[in-house]
Design a protein around this motif. Structure first.
Motif, PDB file in Angstrom:
ATOM      1  N   GLY A 104       1.001  -1.156  -0.101  1.00 22.27           N
ATOM      2  CA  GLY A 104       0.183  -0.112  -0.223  1.00 22.27           C
ATOM      3  C   GLY A 104       0.891   1.152   0.146  1.00 22.27           C
ATOM      4  O   GLY A 104       0.600   2.143  -0.658  1.00 22.27           O
ATOM      5  N   PHE A 131       0.863   4.188  -2.888  1.00 20.57           N
ATOM      6  CA  PHE A 131       0.582   5.309  -2.573  1.00 20.57           C
ATOM      7  C   PHE A 131       1.531   6.485  -2.864  1.00 20.57           C
ATOM      8  O   PHE A 131       1.474   7.426  -3.350  1.00 20.57           O
ATOM      9  N   ARG A 189      -2.739   7.648  -4.233  1.00 22.34           N
ATOM     10  CA  ARG A 189      -3.950   6.843  -3.914  1.00 22.34           C
ATOM     11  C   ARG A 189      -3.671   5.764  -3.282  1.00 22.34           C
ATOM     12  O   ARG A 189      -2.879   4.947  -3.180  1.00 22.34           O
ATOM     13  N   CYS A 190      -5.131   5.182  -2.350  1.00 26.09           N
ATOM     14  CA  CYS A 190      -5.068   3.990  -1.517  1.00 26.09           C
ATOM     15  C   CYS A 190      -5.022   2.807  -2.756  1.00 26.09           C
ATOM     16  O   CYS A 190      -5.995   2.831  -3.493  1.00 26.09           O
ATOM     17  N   CYS A 208      -8.478   1.269  -2.296  1.00 23.75           N
ATOM     18  CA  CYS A 208      -9.560   2.013  -2.599  1.00 23.75           C
ATOM     19  C   CYS A 208      -9.702   2.001  -4.203  1.00 23.75           C
ATOM     20  O   CYS A 208     -10.660   1.700  -4.954  1.00 23.75           O
ATOM     21  N   HIS A 213     -12.608   5.320   2.338  1.00 27.55           N
ATOM     22  CA  HIS A 213     -11.224   4.789   2.973  1.00 27.55           C
ATOM     23  C   HIS A 213     -11.202   4.585   4.396  1.00 27.55           C
ATOM     24  O   HIS A 213     -11.525   5.972   5.034  1.00 27.55           O
ATOM     25  N   SER A 272      -8.666   2.875   7.670  1.00 25.44           N
ATOM     26  CA  SER A 272      -7.595   2.189   7.999  1.00 25.44           C
ATOM     27  C   SER A 272      -7.701   1.325   9.473  1.00 25.44           C
ATOM     28  O   SER A 272      -7.118   0.430   9.604  1.00 25.44           O
ATOM     29  N   GLN A 288      -2.987   6.353   5.543  1.00 21.66           N
ATOM     30  CA  GLN A 288      -3.709   6.784   3.938  1.00 21.66           C
ATOM     31  C   GLN A 288      -3.570   5.857   3.265  1.00 21.66           C
ATOM     32  O   GLN A 288      -4.115   5.561   2.303  1.00 21.66           O
ATOM     33  N   HIS A 289      -2.386   4.892   3.427  1.00 18.98           N
ATOM     34  CA  HIS A 289      -2.092   3.856   2.269  1.00 18.98           C
ATOM     35  C   HIS A 289      -2.550   2.396   2.670  1.00 18.98           C
ATOM     36  O   HIS A 289      -2.214   1.404   2.192  1.00 18.98           O
ATOM     37  N   TYR A 290      -3.204   2.197   3.827  1.00 18.61           N
ATOM     38  CA  TYR A 290      -3.714   0.885   4.214  1.00 18.61           C
ATOM     39  C   TYR A 290      -5.247   1.205   4.471  1.00 18.61           C
ATOM     40  O   TYR A 290      -5.785   2.202   4.802  1.00 18.61           O
ATOM     41  N   HIS A 291      -5.992  -0.092   4.162  1.00 24.85           N
ATOM     42  CA  HIS A 291      -7.494  -0.009   4.357  1.00 24.85           C
ATOM     43  C   HIS A 291      -7.718  -1.348   4.912  1.00 24.85           C
ATOM     44  O   HIS A 291      -7.559  -2.753   4.797  1.00 24.85           O
TER      45      HIS A 291
END
Lengths: 331, 331
Positions: B184, B188, B193-194, B197, B238, B240, B289-292
């Protein structure tokens, strides 16, 4: 339809192959104990696709029924031999055709002989055959890696109980091998020594996890074994390429330590299911100072659960030093 | 003796725990179908360690027999709650004490009710309880991560058939989660962007792998599913951190899509064994912001073999789009 798809999250490849049988838990196990119906038995050659290679006991190539080792294509291969890779994107995803080779090395003509009972001479001939197949398949430039492996017993995913190895040539370097190479690379960058060589030195000086060794090879239970009674076999001198064991002495010593480990596992764990595989360097490399070829043997005696799947952490209920002691004292 | 050992080659941790039972293939399965002997049944509270928490049907805390959900410590935990980490080297190797928490969330007082038959309201109460346990354990600064998971059915490693979740708090970030976060992060860095996502957007626009969705959540079969009928459930917007679903509407929608997927799997695969786990961000992070965050559900219907072990590549005999179609049309 055989397709290789890349998971963008784990970076691992998945082979989607509609022609494969589901090796289901619920399905009645296909164990052909009757040598009249076993496709790998001597006399039943017509039940398999035409052979790729066969040797008789005198190590001469043979086409008739007097074979001692026989290599055939898998009739339901994981990857398909015909076609080109055609790498392409599907939006954010990557895929390519599932090109590869999937061969079966029938290790013995007799149905009831298992690998733990092979003599050093029998095992040596198997090793020579494996090396010949690797040399041949390496010429196909579509392939990046060859995995040689064995599934022995129901809990290891075996479907035909006649002793055999499998060999899969594939167009990608597998994730586990990439990971090992990367760890080796980082360590070498820092220490200017091979990580695997350093592990061997430490195992020799501590001694608690060694099972057996000879002039050229060592077998031990790794410090952080994922599975109880997991065993690694490595050449003591640095070597990244399995094909470098090419003289009589080395092949004999390698066969000797392999059969010794299989006999010990058979004795201590009462004929366990196990997986065995060979990790050597990728096909397009000739030498790596930071990688070290080896064999991993994993007895399948405990189940993995959602914890292992969700974390990648393994729970080993037996101290590696204890596993090693049992195996060391077994012969 | 519980110890965490790091494998320098794979960089993964292994828990060596002599107090755990071997969850053996050969052992007779411990399936306590008799509610007189099942330690998780209402009335048998004395068969377990003292409870950590229990709620009755009116969502009030309770200590008596009228509980609806009950949280207890595992009496044979993977990791031990007492002690300090004491990280240390053993030559080239790294290890620390196996410190952690291992809890059981008994999801229902009745023995014969499985998760696929829970109502949305029942499932919502379970989710609230899980969140309460995570909030509490997060205060223990020795812990880096909490995995919530379920083993359902013999082939998924279940040992007691009364419906329950497990929760393990651990002093390391698990390898699989690290890998997801790193992928991720790289994506990013490149796209701003994620990754997750973007995958959701593409799944929505293609539609072929979606099983079901509601306002806030989506469930689909991943493009590169490792297992047939593997399902992921993710929040569409989004997020996390699993703990951000904290209002009635979100919890209801999450419970609704979860129970829907479990019912569909039950119907299509005829009550399969499965593993389910929750991946959220590490405990010491507050937002990524880069993990979900997401749930992965893995039906255990095919066996893995030496090929998967040796390569990390999976062979899936069913096209993910077909798995999705079966599940989509099941309700």
């Amino acid at each position: 339809m055989v397709e290789l798809r890349k998971d963008p999250i784990s970076s691992g490849w998945v082979i989607v192959n509609k022609n494969r049988d589901l090796n289901c838990f619920s399905k009645t196990e296909i164990h052909l104990h009757d040598d009249k119906r076993c496709p790998f038995c001597s006399g039943n050659e017509k039940l398999t696709p035409p052979q790729i290679l066969a040797y008789d006991k005198s190590k001469r190539k043979t086409n008739d029924k007097d074979w001692n080792i026989r290599v055939i294509p898998n009739n339901k291969p994981i990857l398909a031999i015909e076609g080109s890779l055609l790498k392409k994107a599907e939006g954010i995803f990557d895929k390519m055709n599932g090109i590869g080779a999937h061969e079966i090395i029938i290790e013995t003509p007799s149905h009831n002989k298992s690998a733990h009972s092979f003599t050093v001479e029998e095992y040596s001939q198997i090793i020579l055959t494996v090396q010949e197949r690797i040399r041949d398949l390496k010429n196909d430039l579509r392939f990046e890696y060859i995995l040689v492996f064995k599934n022995y017993g129901i809990n290891a995913g075996e479907t035909i109980s006649h002793s055999h190895l499998q060999l899969v040539a594939m167009p990608v370097i597998p994730k586990t091998v990439k990971e090992e190479i990367l760890s080796g690379f980082k360590y070498f960058e820092y220490k200017e020594r091979c990580l695997f060589c350093d592990i061997i030195s430490q195992e020799i000086s501590s001694g608690t996890r060694i099972i057996t060794e000879n002039d050229s090879f060592i077998a031990f239970v790794p410090f952080a074994s994922r599975y109880p009674f997991e065993v690694w076999i490595l050449p003591k001198e640095h070597s990244s390429d399995f094909r470098t064991i090419n003289d009589y002495r080395l092949i004999t010593e390698f066969s000797s330590i392999n059969t010794s480990i299989l006999r010990r596992l058979h004795k201590v764990l009462d004929n366990p299911s196990y997986n065995l595989f060979l990790h050597s360097l990728p096909l397009k490399e000739n030498f790596m100072q930071h990688y070290h070829w080896h064999v991993e043997i994993i007895p399948q005696i405990v189940k993995t659960t959602g914890f292992e799947l969700g974390t990648g952490l393994y729970v080993n209920p037996i101290l590696p030093e204890e596993s090693a002691k049992f195996l060391r004292e077994a012969e």
